[in-house]
Scaffold this motif. Structure first.
Motif, PDB file in Angstrom:
ATOM      1  N   LEU A   2      22.870  47.917  82.319  1.00  0.00           N
ATOM      2  CA  LEU A   2      22.604  48.417  83.666  1.00  0.00           C
ATOM      3  C   LEU A   2      23.845  49.150  84.150  1.00  0.00           C
ATOM      4  O   LEU A   2      24.937  48.579  84.205  1.00  0.00           O
ATOM      5  CB  LEU A   2      22.273  47.263  84.621  1.00  0.00           C
ATOM      6  N   LEU A   3      23.674  50.433  84.473  1.00  0.00           N
ATOM      7  CA  LEU A   3      24.766  51.254  84.993  1.00  0.00           C
ATOM      8  C   LEU A   3      24.510  51.459  86.480  1.00  0.00           C
ATOM      9  O   LEU A   3      23.436  51.904  86.873  1.00  0.00           O
ATOM     10  CB  LEU A   3      24.802  52.608  84.277  1.00  0.00           C
ATOM     11  N   THR A   4      25.493  51.129  87.297  1.00  0.00           N
ATOM     12  CA  THR A   4      25.341  51.201  88.752  1.00  0.00           C
ATOM     13  C   THR A   4      26.520  51.952  89.358  1.00  0.00           C
ATOM     14  O   THR A   4      27.654  51.775  88.921  1.00  0.00           O
ATOM     15  CB  THR A   4      25.304  49.780  89.363  1.00  0.00           C
ATOM     16  N   ALA A  48      19.720  47.800  66.491  1.00  0.00           N
ATOM     17  CA  ALA A  48      19.412  47.194  67.779  1.00  0.00           C
ATOM     18  C   ALA A  48      18.707  48.194  68.686  1.00  0.00           C
ATOM     19  O   ALA A  48      18.947  49.391  68.609  1.00  0.00           O
ATOM     20  CB  ALA A  48      20.688  46.705  68.441  1.00  0.00           C
ATOM     21  N   THR A  49      17.842  47.662  69.544  1.00  0.00           N
ATOM     22  CA  THR A  49      17.195  48.523  70.534  1.00  0.00           C
ATOM     23  C   THR A  49      17.922  48.353  71.859  1.00  0.00           C
ATOM     24  O   THR A  49      18.462  47.291  72.162  1.00  0.00           O
ATOM     25  CB  THR A  49      15.709  48.150  70.700  1.00  0.00           C
ATOM     26  N   PHE A  50      17.934  49.417  72.644  1.00  0.00           N
ATOM     27  CA  PHE A  50      18.652  49.416  73.908  1.00  0.00           C
ATOM     28  C   PHE A  50      17.700  49.674  75.057  1.00  0.00           C
ATOM     29  O   PHE A  50      16.792  50.497  74.946  1.00  0.00           O
ATOM     30  CB  PHE A  50      19.710  50.534  73.919  1.00  0.00           C
ATOM     31  N   THR A  51      17.940  48.994  76.153  1.00  0.00           N
ATOM     32  CA  THR A  51      17.299  49.303  77.421  1.00  0.00           C
ATOM     33  C   THR A  51      18.422  49.694  78.359  1.00  0.00           C
ATOM     34  O   THR A  51      19.221  48.851  78.769  1.00  0.00           O
ATOM     35  CB  THR A  51      16.540  48.081  77.984  1.00  0.00           C
ATOM     36  N   VAL A  52      18.516  50.994  78.656  1.00  0.00           N
ATOM     37  CA  VAL A  52      19.579  51.489  79.518  1.00  0.00           C
ATOM     38  C   VAL A  52      18.943  51.900  80.838  1.00  0.00           C
ATOM     39  O   VAL A  52      18.090  52.784  80.880  1.00  0.00           O
ATOM     40  CB  VAL A  52      20.315  52.685  78.879  1.00  0.00           C
ATOM     41  N   ARG A  53      19.353  51.219  81.914  1.00  0.00           N
ATOM     42  CA  ARG A  53      18.816  51.532  83.233  1.00  0.00           C
ATOM     43  C   ARG A  53      19.941  51.986  84.137  1.00  0.00           C
ATOM     44  O   ARG A  53      21.094  51.603  83.953  1.00  0.00           O
ATOM     45  CB  ARG A  53      18.144  50.293  83.848  1.00  0.00           C
ATOM     46  N   LEU A  71      25.113  60.322  78.258  1.00  0.00           N
ATOM     47  CA  LEU A  71      25.547  59.006  78.734  1.00  0.00           C
ATOM     48  C   LEU A  71      24.846  57.906  77.937  1.00  0.00           C
ATOM     49  O   LEU A  71      25.475  56.938  77.509  1.00  0.00           O
ATOM     50  CB  LEU A  71      25.269  58.855  80.229  1.00  0.00           C
ATOM     51  N   ARG A  72      23.545  58.060  77.720  1.00  0.00           N
ATOM     52  CA  ARG A  72      22.784  57.085  76.923  1.00  0.00           C
ATOM     53  C   ARG A  72      23.364  56.988  75.511  1.00  0.00           C
ATOM     54  O   ARG A  72      23.554  55.900  74.974  1.00  0.00           O
ATOM     55  CB  ARG A  72      21.308  57.475  76.855  1.00  0.00           C
ATOM     56  N   GLU A  73      23.673  58.133  74.916  1.00  0.00           N
ATOM     57  CA  GLU A  73      24.226  58.173  73.567  1.00  0.00           C
ATOM     58  C   GLU A  73      25.576  57.451  73.519  1.00  0.00           C
ATOM     59  O   GLU A  73      25.851  56.694  72.592  1.00  0.00           O
ATOM     60  CB  GLU A  73      24.383  59.631  73.128  1.00  0.00           C
ATOM     61  N   TYR A  74      26.415  57.674  74.535  1.00  0.00           N
ATOM     62  CA  TYR A  74      27.727  57.027  74.588  1.00  0.00           C
ATOM     63  C   TYR A  74      27.569  55.511  74.712  1.00  0.00           C
ATOM     64  O   TYR A  74      28.266  54.752  74.034  1.00  0.00           O
ATOM     65  CB  TYR A  74      28.540  57.578  75.764  1.00  0.00           C
TER      66      TYR A  74
END
Length: 180
Positions: free
Chosen positions: A41-43, A2-7, A17-20
């Motif tokens: 989305l991390l806020t 799967a591909t991830f979009t982490v914002r 953090l992205r790896e986790y």
């Protein structure tokens, strides 16, 4: 894979953090053969660490979860648990929908989340009765705030329909109208 979009919003997305996120949220991919681009989305807002995850799966199914705690890593763990509970809860419907393949029901067997039995009913532990008084929306919002509740049920004084006003997380108000 799967591909991830982490914002991030009010937070810097570090490589660790992205790896986790990819490691933990990636766990939900074991249940499906084809997963779309997973959006995370991390806020950080008012000391709360909020994680919102959206996982599109083949066949138009969308898994979505949101959790907020005082720690980002805890929020990530909790949102993954929430997504896995959704999958377990809907496993029969998912298996039926993916009859031709795509849903890995066998992946559920190895999971530690207890599953709900098909014939098990939802247990209602408390019943409250109240009179739904006629009032307008503004009065209902005022009443809700006076009672310090997050929602309030009322009968619209014009239409006589039973409606609900609620407080949104952004501080505004919402209205759920009953309709035919």
């Amino acid at each position: 894979m799967a591909t991830f979009t982490v914002r991030g919003k009010n937070i810097e997305i570090t490589p660790s953090l992205r790896e986790y996120v990819e490691k933990r949220v990636g766990k939900v991919t074991k249940y499906f053969e084809n997963v779309g681009d997973i959006s995370v989305l991390l806020t950080v807002s008012k000391g709360r660490h909020i994680v919102e995850v959206t996982v599109p799966v083949q066949g138009g199914i969308l898994l979505r979860g949101e959790e907020a705690t005082m720690d980002m890593y805890t929020s990530i763990d909790l949102v993954v648990e929430k997504l896995e509970r959704q999958i377990h809860k809907q496993k029969t419907k998912l298996a039926r929908r993916f009859r031709g393949g795509g849903f890995k029901a066998e992946a559920l067997q190895s999971s530690v989340i207890p599953e709900k039995q098909e014939d098990e009913e939802y247990k209602v532990v408390k019943t409250k009765r109240f009179i739904v008084k006629p009032m307008d929306v503004q009065e209902a919002v005022m009443q809700m705030n006076l009672l310090n509740h997050n929602f309030f049920v009322f009968r619209d004084s014009e239409t006589e329909e039973v409606n609900v006003v609620y407080k949104r997380t952004d501080g505004n108000y919402g209205l759920i109208e009953s309709g035919n």
